[in-house]
Design an enzyme around this catalytic site. Structure first.
Site, PDB file in Angstrom:
ATOM      1  N   TYR A 285       1.863  -2.687  -3.949  1.00 42.47           N
ATOM      2  CA  TYR A 285       2.306  -3.135  -2.889  1.00 42.47           C
ATOM      3  C   TYR A 285       1.996  -2.615  -1.872  1.00 42.47           C
ATOM      4  O   TYR A 285       1.088  -3.479  -1.007  1.00 42.47           O
ATOM      5  CB  TYR A 285       3.735  -2.518  -2.655  1.00 42.47           C
ATOM      6  CG  TYR A 285       4.233  -2.591  -1.510  1.00 42.47           C
ATOM      7  CD1 TYR A 285       4.329  -4.215  -0.292  1.00 42.47           C
ATOM      8  CD2 TYR A 285       4.435  -1.335  -0.972  1.00 42.47           C
ATOM      9  CE1 TYR A 285       4.889  -4.203   0.368  1.00 42.47           C
ATOM     10  CE2 TYR A 285       5.150  -1.893   0.665  1.00 42.47           C
ATOM     11  CZ  TYR A 285       5.387  -2.889   1.015  1.00 42.47           C
ATOM     12  OH  TYR A 285       6.093  -3.241   2.795  1.00 42.47           O
TER      13      TYR A 285
ATOM     14  N   LYS B 274      -0.942  -5.029   2.015  1.00 41.34           N
ATOM     15  CA  LYS B 274      -0.965  -4.126   3.388  1.00 41.34           C
ATOM     16  C   LYS B 274      -2.051  -4.383   3.648  1.00 41.34           C
ATOM     17  O   LYS B 274      -2.630  -4.270   4.576  1.00 41.34           O
ATOM     18  CB  LYS B 274       0.245  -3.420   3.390  1.00 41.34           C
ATOM     19  CG  LYS B 274       1.546  -3.936   2.921  1.00 41.34           C
ATOM     20  CD  LYS B 274       2.332  -5.049   3.974  1.00 41.34           C
ATOM     21  CE  LYS B 274       3.872  -5.567   3.355  1.00 41.34           C
ATOM     22  NZ  LYS B 274       3.572  -6.255   4.255  1.00 41.34           N
TER      23      LYS B 274
ATOM     24  N   SER C 253       3.024  -1.501   7.098  1.00 43.02           N
ATOM     25  CA  SER C 253       3.591  -0.583   6.727  1.00 43.02           C
ATOM     26  C   SER C 253       2.706   1.245   6.663  1.00 43.02           C
ATOM     27  O   SER C 253       1.616   0.780   6.626  1.00 43.02           O
ATOM     28  CB  SER C 253       3.743  -0.857   5.194  1.00 43.02           C
ATOM     29  OG  SER C 253       4.395   0.836   4.697  1.00 43.02           O
TER      30      SER C 253
HETATM   31  P1  NAD Z   1      12.589  -8.866   2.428  1.00 43.95           P
HETATM   32  O1  NAD Z   1      12.772  -8.663   0.984  1.00 43.95           O
HETATM   33  O2  NAD Z   1      14.612  -8.305   2.967  1.00 43.95           O
HETATM   34  O3  NAD Z   1      12.219  -9.859   3.119  1.00 43.95           O
HETATM   35  C1  NAD Z   1      11.515 -11.176   3.239  1.00 43.95           C
HETATM   36  C2  NAD Z   1      11.553 -12.417   2.628  1.00 43.95           C
HETATM   37  O4  NAD Z   1      10.122 -13.474   2.402  1.00 43.95           O
HETATM   38  C3  NAD Z   1      13.003 -12.087   1.321  1.00 43.95           C
HETATM   39  O5  NAD Z   1      13.886 -13.218   2.415  1.00 43.95           O
HETATM   40  C4  NAD Z   1      12.366 -13.270   1.058  1.00 43.95           C
HETATM   41  O6  NAD Z   1      12.846 -14.338   0.369  1.00 43.95           O
HETATM   42  C5  NAD Z   1      10.855 -13.621   1.472  1.00 43.95           C
HETATM   43  N1  NAD Z   1       9.816 -13.935   0.921  1.00 43.95           N
HETATM   44  C6  NAD Z   1       9.007 -13.462   0.216  1.00 43.95           C
HETATM   45  N2  NAD Z   1       7.965 -13.831  -0.442  1.00 43.95           N
HETATM   46  C7  NAD Z   1       8.101 -15.661   0.346  1.00 43.95           C
HETATM   47  C8  NAD Z   1       6.717 -16.835   0.134  1.00 43.95           C
HETATM   48  N3  NAD Z   1       5.754 -16.489  -0.334  1.00 43.95           N
HETATM   49  N4  NAD Z   1       7.179 -17.692   0.502  1.00 43.95           N
HETATM   50  C9  NAD Z   1       8.316 -17.461   1.764  1.00 43.95           C
HETATM   51  N5  NAD Z   1       9.409 -16.663   1.793  1.00 43.95           N
HETATM   52  C10 NAD Z   1       8.936 -15.239   0.910  1.00 43.95           C
HETATM   53  O7  NAD Z   1      11.904  -6.931   3.358  1.00 43.95           O
HETATM   54  P2  NAD Z   1      11.990  -6.647   4.384  1.00 43.95           P
HETATM   55  O8  NAD Z   1      12.488  -5.382   4.197  1.00 43.95           O
HETATM   56  O9  NAD Z   1      12.887  -8.151   5.807  1.00 43.95           O
HETATM   57  O10 NAD Z   1      10.541  -6.272   4.429  1.00 43.95           O
HETATM   58  C11 NAD Z   1       9.789  -7.555   5.608  1.00 43.95           C
HETATM   59  C12 NAD Z   1       8.035  -7.607   5.726  1.00 43.95           C
HETATM   60  O11 NAD Z   1       8.011  -5.964   6.287  1.00 43.95           O
HETATM   61  C13 NAD Z   1       8.101  -7.263   4.433  1.00 43.95           C
HETATM   62  O12 NAD Z   1       6.356  -7.614   4.232  1.00 43.95           O
HETATM   63  C14 NAD Z   1       8.166  -5.588   3.635  1.00 43.95           C
HETATM   64  O13 NAD Z   1       7.197  -5.944   3.006  1.00 43.95           O
HETATM   65  C15 NAD Z   1       7.048  -5.571   5.318  1.00 43.95           C
HETATM   66  N6  NAD Z   1       7.576  -3.658   5.131  1.00 43.95           N
HETATM   67  C16 NAD Z   1       8.995  -3.312   5.166  1.00 43.95           C
HETATM   68  C17 NAD Z   1       9.222  -2.305   5.034  1.00 43.95           C
HETATM   69  C18 NAD Z   1      11.073  -1.893   4.245  1.00 43.95           C
HETATM   70  O14 NAD Z   1      10.397  -0.663   4.384  1.00 43.95           O
HETATM   71  N7  NAD Z   1      12.123  -2.846   4.353  1.00 43.95           N
HETATM   72  C19 NAD Z   1       8.525  -1.407   5.693  1.00 43.95           C
HETATM   73  C20 NAD Z   1       7.383  -1.696   5.757  1.00 43.95           C
HETATM   74  C21 NAD Z   1       7.126  -2.865   5.860  1.00 43.95           C
HETATM   75  C1  UD1 Z   2       8.890   3.706   0.276  1.00 47.60           C
HETATM   76  C2  UD1 Z   2       6.958   3.581  -1.028  1.00 47.60           C
HETATM   77  C3  UD1 Z   2       6.451   2.320   0.242  1.00 47.60           C
HETATM   78  C4  UD1 Z   2       7.381   1.401   1.366  1.00 47.60           C
HETATM   79  C5  UD1 Z   2       9.102   2.485   2.097  1.00 47.60           C
HETATM   80  C6  UD1 Z   2       9.797   0.928   1.753  1.00 47.60           C
HETATM   81  C7  UD1 Z   2       7.438   4.885  -2.832  1.00 47.60           C
HETATM   82  C8  UD1 Z   2       6.608   6.062  -2.871  1.00 47.60           C
HETATM   83  N1  UD1 Z   2       7.271   4.154  -1.392  1.00 47.60           N
HETATM   84  O1  UD1 Z   2       8.403   4.640   1.395  1.00 47.60           O
HETATM   85  O2  UD1 Z   2       5.509   2.194  -0.318  1.00 47.60           O
HETATM   86  O3  UD1 Z   2       6.384   1.131   1.812  1.00 47.60           O
HETATM   87  O4  UD1 Z   2       9.715   2.530   0.798  1.00 47.60           O
HETATM   88  O5  UD1 Z   2       9.987  -0.093   1.096  1.00 47.60           O
HETATM   89  O6  UD1 Z   2       7.739   4.501  -3.200  1.00 47.60           O
HETATM   90  N2  UD1 Z   2      14.880   9.277  -2.769  1.00 47.60           N
HETATM   91  C9  UD1 Z   2      15.201  10.257  -3.016  1.00 47.60           C
HETATM   92  N3  UD1 Z   2      16.338   9.682  -3.523  1.00 47.60           N
HETATM   93  C10 UD1 Z   2      16.323   8.192  -4.225  1.00 47.60           C
HETATM   94  C11 UD1 Z   2      15.710   7.207  -3.130  1.00 47.60           C
HETATM   95  C12 UD1 Z   2      14.629   8.157  -2.172  1.00 47.60           C
HETATM   96  O7  UD1 Z   2      15.632  11.389  -2.745  1.00 47.60           O
HETATM   97  O8  UD1 Z   2      17.337   7.882  -4.351  1.00 47.60           O
HETATM   98  C13 UD1 Z   2      13.474   9.784  -1.073  1.00 47.60           C
HETATM   99  C14 UD1 Z   2      12.455   9.950  -1.545  1.00 47.60           C
HETATM  100  O9  UD1 Z   2      11.714  10.343  -2.433  1.00 47.60           O
HETATM  101  C15 UD1 Z   2      11.732   9.652  -0.336  1.00 47.60           C
HETATM  102  C16 UD1 Z   2      12.576   9.744   0.834  1.00 47.60           C
HETATM  103  O10 UD1 Z   2      14.256   9.050  -0.061  1.00 47.60           O
HETATM  104  O11 UD1 Z   2      11.532  10.838   0.011  1.00 47.60           O
HETATM  105  C17 UD1 Z   2      12.549   8.349   1.224  1.00 47.60           C
HETATM  106  O12 UD1 Z   2      12.266   7.058   0.257  1.00 47.60           O
HETATM  107  P1  UD1 Z   2      12.074   5.853   0.259  1.00 47.60           P
HETATM  108  O13 UD1 Z   2      13.312   5.129   1.135  1.00 47.60           O
HETATM  109  O14 UD1 Z   2      11.846   4.883  -0.663  1.00 47.60           O
HETATM  110  O15 UD1 Z   2      10.818   5.883   1.412  1.00 47.60           O
HETATM  111  P2  UD1 Z   2       9.350   5.970   1.095  1.00 47.60           P
HETATM  112  O16 UD1 Z   2       9.588   6.596  -0.470  1.00 47.60           O
HETATM  113  O17 UD1 Z   2       8.998   6.737   2.457  1.00 47.60           O
END
Ligand code: NAD
Ligand code: UD1
Length: 339
Positions: free
Chosen positions: A150, A154, A125
């Site tokens: 969290y 990572k 991330s």
């Molecule tokens: P998500 O929660 O939709 O998907 C993650 C999946 O992993 C879920 O289906 C959950 O049930 C499963 N899971 C969690 N722990 C497990 C375990 N121990 N064994 C088996 N299954 C398990 O999340 P996502 O948004 O699809 O994210 C996927 C990956 O990308 C995650 O590692 C997350 O940290 C990373 N990531 C997500 C974002 C984002 O904004 N969505 C941003 C950066 C990185």
């Molecule tokens: C957040 C997490 C980051 C994680 C990412 C994906 C924090 C500080 N960071 O990132 O670690 O990898 O989500 O899951 O939580 N915002 C509003 N109103 C809302 C929600 C969000 O104004 O109700 C704003 C936030 O202040 C930010 C932007 O929207 O400026 C994006 O927020 P968000 O979607 O939560 O993502 P990140 O903060 O970038």
């Protein structure tokens, strides 16, 4: 057809990537414990792709059950999405985040060594960059200073992977640092389904649009940015999914360990995103300006030139496309995957 292990494959990014894998001729084997996703996703994947992928409801931290899967399925590639991802929850339960996220990664590395599996793509991330000194962020910019457990998991997993690559010269590892994934498959059959009150911006906006929440709180309009609201790099989840295919292709060149930012390279402010959503979907999003959210960085967007050049990959959807597809998913599934 090449089998590929996809942990977390029923989740938001995993399910979209599974569709692209099937399209590209892979046979995805999904392992997910369903702690943050639903089995119904598999039916939706079948509706879109014609294939219901093989599924194991297993916790990746369970070494013995995972060993059976490695033994029975015989694959050469892994994409490791499984993990817990809520920043707020990680502050409350840091040990859970460490044991689940780091623990599952350790199990996979141990079994990769045991079974001679060389290739893994890992979901990292942009959060690993902490508070950026400058943007756009490049892969070799400093990491660290994560403000929450969290993000720290990572970073710790990235370190584990680097150590593993040093000790195992056959290993090919792609660390993908995602910026802010939004959007959904154009069919509206799969999408993001957060539990409870969404922390992230886009699912909050779509829940306001569908009438589930009254108005959006914009967290701070006094940042040093053109409109005072924070800037992020919002990437369509299908573009992100395709980035994984590009990374898998890169691993076939046996590169050792590689790191790529996956983003659009373009910063969008909170208010710009709200306005893009309104104009793409012709819906008003009521909002109020609220205080800053602790831990938010003012500006965070990617330099994507390395991924563009070395992966031959580029994000194709723009912010309006993402807003349209997020809304299409939400309005077709007002309660997410709940029947
Ligand atoms: P998500 O929660 O939709 O998907 C993650 C999946 O992993 C879920 O289906 C959950 O049930 C499963 N899971 C969690 N722990 C497990 C375990 N121990 N064994 C088996 N299954 C398990 O999340 P996502 O948004 O699809 O994210 C996927 C990956 O990308 C995650 O590692 C997350 O940290 C990373 N990531 C997500 C974002 C984002 O904004 N969505 C941003 C950066 C990185
Ligand atoms: C957040 C997490 C980051 C994680 C990412 C994906 C924090 C500080 N960071 O990132 O670690 O990898 O989500 O899951 O939580 N915002 C509003 N109103 C809302 C929600 C969000 O104004 O109700 C704003 C936030 O202040 C930010 C932007 O929207 O400026 C994006 O927020 P968000 O979607 O939560 O993502 P990140 O903060 O970038």
């Amino acid at each position: 057809m090449a089998k590929i292990l996809v942990t977390g494959g029923t989740g938001y990014i995993g399910s979209h990537t599974v569709i692209e894998l099937i399209k590209a001729g892979y046979e995805p084997i999904i392992v997910d414990n369903l702690c943050n996703s639903k089995e119904l996703v598999l039916d939706r994947i079948k509706e879109i792709s014609g294939v219901r992928p093989k599924f194991y409801k297993v916790d990746v931290c369970d070494e013995n059950k995972m060993r059976e899967i490695f033994k029975n399925e015989k694959f050469n590639d892994i994409i490791h999405f499984a993990g817990l991802k809520s920043v707020a929850e990680s502050v409350k339960y840091p040990e859970l985040y460490q044991s689940n996220n780091i623990g599952s990664s350790k199990v996979l590395l141990k079994l990769m060594k045991e079974f001679g599996v060389h290739n893994i793509v890992f979901s990292s991330s942009a959060t690993v960059y902490g508070t950026p000194k400058k943007v756009p962020l490049k892969e070799d910019d400093p990491v660290g200073g994560c403000t929450n457990p969290y993000g720290q998991t990572k970073l710790d997993i990235e370190c584990l992977l680097k150590d593993y690559a040093k000790e195992n010269k056959d290993a090919n590892i792609a660390i993908l640092r995602y910026f802010n994934p939004i959007g959904a498959h154009k069919s509206g059959l799969i999408g993001e389904d957060p539990q409870g009150i969404p922390n992230n911006l886009m699912p909050y906006v779509t829940q306001v649009a569908v009438g589930k929440r009254e108005k959006l709180s914009v967290f701070g309009d006094d940042y040093n940015t053109p409109d005072g609201t924070c800037i992020r790099d919002y990437i369509h989840v299908v573009d992100l999914a395709k980035g994984h295919l590009a990374a898998l292709n890169k691993l076939k060149e046996k590169p050792g360990l590689v790191i790529y930012n996956l983003g659009t390279g373009k910063g969008t402010s909170v208010l710009e995103l709200v306005h893009a959503f309104e104009s793409a979907n012709n819906i008003k999003i009521p909002f109020e300006i609220a205080g800053r959210r602790p831990g938010d960085v003012p500006e965070n967007y990617a330099d994507v030139s390395k991924a563009n050049k070395e992966l031959h990959w580029k994000a194709e959807f723009n912010i309006e496309d993402s807003c349209r597809d997020s809304w299409n998913w939400q309005k077709k599934n007002p309660k997410g995957y709940e029947e």
